[in-house]
Design a protein around this motif. Sequence first.
Motif, short mmCIF file in Angstrom:
data_model
loop_
_atom_site.label_atom_id
_atom_site.label_comp_id
_atom_site.label_asym_id
_atom_site.label_seq_id
_atom_site.Cartn_x
_atom_site.Cartn_y
_atom_site.Cartn_z
N ARG A 97 0.86 -1.17 0.00
CA ARG A 97 0.00 0.00 0.00
C ARG A 97 0.90 1.22 0.00
NH1 ARG A 97 -3.08 -3.46 -1.05
NH2 ARG A 97 -5.06 -3.98 -0.04
N LYS A 105 -5.15 11.49 -4.36
CA LYS A 105 -5.91 10.26 -4.10
C LYS A 105 -6.12 9.39 -5.32
CE LYS A 105 -10.61 12.24 -3.93
NZ LYS A 105 -10.27 13.62 -4.38
N GLU A 106 -5.88 9.92 -6.51
CA GLU A 106 -6.01 9.05 -7.69
C GLU A 106 -4.87 8.04 -7.77
OE1 GLU A 106 -6.56 12.25 -7.63
OE2 GLU A 106 -8.63 12.46 -8.32
N ILE A 107 -3.76 8.33 -7.14
CA ILE A 107 -2.63 7.39 -7.25
C ILE A 107 -2.16 6.79 -5.93
CG2 ILE A 107 -1.70 8.15 -9.47
CD1 ILE A 107 0.19 9.96 -8.06
N ALA A 108 -2.59 7.34 -4.82
CA ALA A 108 -2.14 6.79 -3.54
C ALA A 108 -3.15 7.09 -2.45
CB ALA A 108 -0.80 7.40 -3.15
N GLU A 109 -3.14 6.25 -1.44
CA GLU A 109 -3.96 6.54 -0.26
C GLU A 109 -3.37 7.75 0.45
OE1 GLU A 109 -4.10 3.28 2.48
OE2 GLU A 109 -4.36 1.81 0.89
N PRO A 110 -4.18 8.49 1.13
CA PRO A 110 -3.60 9.54 1.98
C PRO A 110 -2.93 8.88 3.17
CG PRO A 110 -5.96 9.41 2.34
CD PRO A 110 -5.64 8.42 1.24
N ARG A 115 -4.33 3.42 9.71
CA ARG A 115 -4.53 2.55 8.56
C ARG A 115 -3.20 1.91 8.14
NH1 ARG A 115 -7.61 4.73 3.32
NH2 ARG A 115 -8.30 2.73 2.49
N HIS A 119 -2.42 -2.07 7.79
CA HIS A 119 -1.83 -2.70 6.61
C HIS A 119 -0.62 -3.56 7.01
CE1 HIS A 119 -4.42 -0.62 3.88
NE2 HIS A 119 -3.79 0.53 3.86
N LYS A 122 -1.48 -6.74 8.50
CA LYS A 122 -1.98 -7.71 7.51
C LYS A 122 -0.87 -8.20 6.57
CE LYS A 122 -6.79 -6.30 7.48
NZ LYS A 122 -7.89 -5.68 6.75
N ARG A 124 1.14 -6.35 4.66
CA ARG A 124 1.39 -5.53 3.47
C ARG A 124 2.57 -4.62 3.73
NH1 ARG A 124 -4.91 -4.08 3.93
NH2 ARG A 124 -5.74 -5.96 2.95
P1 GTP Z 1 -8.57 -3.43 4.27
O1 GTP Z 1 -9.48 -2.38 4.77
O2 GTP Z 1 -7.71 -3.98 5.33
O3 GTP Z 1 -9.21 -4.47 3.45
O4 GTP Z 1 -7.49 -2.67 3.36
P2 GTP Z 1 -7.54 -2.30 1.85
O5 GTP Z 1 -6.39 -1.36 1.65
O6 GTP Z 1 -7.54 -3.48 0.95
O7 GTP Z 1 -8.91 -1.56 1.72
P3 GTP Z 1 -9.45 -0.51 0.77
O8 GTP Z 1 -10.74 -1.04 0.29
O9 GTP Z 1 -9.41 0.79 1.49
O10 GTP Z 1 -8.43 -0.40 -0.44
C1 GTP Z 1 -8.50 -1.18 -1.58
C2 GTP Z 1 -7.48 -0.68 -2.57
O11 GTP Z 1 -7.71 0.68 -2.87
C3 GTP Z 1 -6.04 -0.73 -2.03
O12 GTP Z 1 -5.16 -1.08 -3.10
C4 GTP Z 1 -5.75 0.68 -1.59
O13 GTP Z 1 -4.40 1.03 -1.69
C5 GTP Z 1 -6.59 1.47 -2.59
N1 GTP Z 1 -7.01 2.74 -2.00
C6 GTP Z 1 -7.68 2.94 -0.85
N2 GTP Z 1 -7.86 4.24 -0.62
C7 GTP Z 1 -7.32 4.90 -1.66
C8 GTP Z 1 -7.20 6.28 -2.03
O14 GTP Z 1 -7.63 7.19 -1.34
N3 GTP Z 1 -6.57 6.53 -3.21
C9 GTP Z 1 -6.07 5.54 -3.99
N4 GTP Z 1 -5.46 5.90 -5.12
N5 GTP Z 1 -6.18 4.26 -3.70
C10 GTP Z 1 -6.78 3.92 -2.54
#
Ligand code: GTP
Length: 235
Positions: A97, A105-110, A115, A119, A122, A124
């Motif tokens: 992650r 947010k289009e390319i990465a989680e904040p 969180r 990760h 889990k 990751r």
């Molecule tokens: P869990 O909640 O433990 O299942 O974690 P998760 O990371 O799998 O959950 P989530 O449904 O939030 O994310 C699914 C996918 O979307 C992952 O690959 C994340 O990195 C991605 N993702 C989540 N939030 C964002 C965001 O704000 N922007 C981007 N670009 N990707 C996101």
Amino acid sequence: MKYNRILLKLSGESLMGEKAFGIDNNRLASYAEQIRELVDRDVQVAIVIGGGNIFRGVQAEEGGMDRTHGDYMGMLATMINSMALQAALESKGVQTRLQSAIEMKEIAEPYVRRRAVRHLEKGRVVIFGAGTGNPYFTTDSAASLRAIEIEAQVILKGTRVDGVYTADPEKDPTATKYDNISFDDVYANGLKVMDMTAFTLCKENDLPIIVFDMDTPGNLKKVLNGDQVGTIVRN
Ligand code: GTP
């Protein structure tokens, strides 16, 4: 393994490998492979990578650009490296992650600390991009800050040199390497491990730093095995 949650700081320059600029795919693959070995052994790995192979803030200042402007460009450079590393890890089957300190947010989680910890739990690999999100802070400072926040047991600082020396080994052939050194002795002897902001954060929060040569494959695993590789800096 000796540690179960680490923060690995990788240098952007090292990612250039033999190239003069940008990313050397062989070096990238070698890093990814070494990281995969740790994940396979259930080590929780968070990563901060620099951006100096693409852009350095100080370079901008030399060219007459505002320091802050240059620093933001440097933060974007770390995102490019972070995305490259993410892809390299995923091509080896490692779940990752990417969290950015600057919202994109289009390319990465904040960046969300809780969180990120989830990760890691889990299995990751979490890559922290865009430094701390603030100018005047290096990626070493970002590494120290994130390591403390996620309660990593140690920062592993991968560099080109294999530890902390009594003097710069590239300039002084008589320089010898320390196996252990205290934060206070690093400071008293004017040695350089990280910039002072990063260094002080580690010292005040009792977070050890291991400086080691990441470009020799196998070294990362040795550090985790507790072998004597590089230099450990601690209180
Ligand atoms: P869990 O909640 O433990 O299942 O974690 P998760 O990371 O799998 O959950 P989530 O449904 O939030 O994310 C699914 C996918 O979307 C992952 O690959 C994340 O990195 C991605 N993702 C989540 N939030 C964002 C965001 O704000 N922007 C981007 N670009 N990707 C996101």
